[in-house]
Write a protein that holds these residues in place. Structure first.
Motif, PDB file in Angstrom:
ATOM      1  N   ILE A 112      -3.841   5.797  -1.158  1.00 34.26           N
ATOM      2  CA  ILE A 112      -4.920   6.694  -1.940  1.00 34.26           C
ATOM      3  C   ILE A 112      -4.700   8.145  -1.351  1.00 34.26           C
ATOM      4  O   ILE A 112      -4.548   9.273  -2.381  1.00 34.26           O
ATOM      5  CB  ILE A 112      -6.452   6.419  -1.318  1.00 34.26           C
ATOM      6  N   CYS A 153     -10.668  10.089   1.478  1.00 33.47           N
ATOM      7  CA  CYS A 153      -9.976   8.657   1.095  1.00 33.47           C
ATOM      8  C   CYS A 153     -10.969   7.605   1.834  1.00 33.47           C
ATOM      9  O   CYS A 153     -11.951   7.878   2.826  1.00 33.47           O
ATOM     10  CB  CYS A 153      -8.897   8.831   2.032  1.00 33.47           C
ATOM     11  N   TRP A 199      -1.971   9.345  -3.422  1.00 36.34           N
ATOM     12  CA  TRP A 199      -2.093   9.551  -4.951  1.00 36.34           C
ATOM     13  C   TRP A 199      -2.851  11.112  -5.054  1.00 36.34           C
ATOM     14  O   TRP A 199      -2.929  11.499  -6.367  1.00 36.34           O
ATOM     15  CB  TRP A 199      -3.342   8.547  -5.517  1.00 36.34           C
ATOM     16  N   ASP A 212       0.885  -1.334  -0.001  1.00 35.87           N
ATOM     17  CA  ASP A 212      -0.114   0.148  -0.131  1.00 35.87           C
ATOM     18  C   ASP A 212       0.922   1.181  -0.132  1.00 35.87           C
ATOM     19  O   ASP A 212       0.779   2.206  -0.809  1.00 35.87           O
ATOM     20  CB  ASP A 212      -0.960   0.089   1.288  1.00 35.87           C
TER      21      ASP A 212
END
Length: 184
Positions: A120, A112, A123, A66
């Motif tokens: 996330i 998120c 990103w 992750d």
């Protein structure tokens, strides 16, 4: 509360207009280079993976994945300058040239989900911040630890106050983010 959220947005708005939009792209990239190094630090990587495992139930290997997938976007933010260039076309018509500029939007926000608590957010805010925007991040109320840890790491780079802020909450907070007039 609504008043507290309005204060957060106002801080982000002030940080954008008073300082951040005037910081050079190369300086904004330097913050991301420092941020990348802090995430890659073994202790920070281990602590972040452990937080994800505690809150989300992922294995440590999944948690590291992750983080690593999110880290790829931080790396992209580190070499973002060419993507921020405008365009020009001389002689588009008689005695006319066309020039376009890419400018920051202002206060941006991201909401998120719980299932990728590091990837996330990574990103979202590194690219937005490097592009010259300020950012309000709302992690899942189920897994906020990773986002808070990442915000602490970014603050450790010396990033000016108000450029990245983290807010907590559920549907009411999401509604405020989606409807606030100062959020681009």
């Amino acid at each position: 509360s609504t008043l507290e959220f309005d204060t957060v947005v106002e801080l982000a708005h002030d940080a954008f207009h008073q300082e951040w939009k005037h910081v050079s792209v190369s300086q904004r990239q330097r913050y991301m280079l420092q941020f990348q190094a802090l995430i890659r630090d073994k202790k920070n990587m281990d602590d972040l993976a452990y937080l994800i495992t505690l809150e989300n139930g992922k294995t440590l290997a999944d948690a590291r994945g992750d983080i690593t997938r999110g880290l790829e976007m931080v790396e992209s933010a580190c070499w973002m300058a060419p993507h921020l260039l405008g365009d020009s076309l001389a002689g588009i018509s008689t005695t006319m040239d066309c020039i376009s500029y890419r400018e920051p939007l202002g206060v941006c926000a991201g909401i998120c989900p719980f299932n990728f608590p590091a990837m996330i957010p990574l990103w979202m805010f590194p690219l937005a911040i490097t592009a010259g925007n300020t950012f309000i991040l709302k992690p899942s109320e189920k897994t906020p630890g990773a986002a808070l840890f990442l915000a602490e790491l970014l603050a450790a780079t010396g990033l000016p106050e108000g450029v990245l802020q983290v807010v907590q909450g559920g549907k009411h907070m999401v509604d405020q983010i989606c409807t606030h007039p100062q959020i681009s």
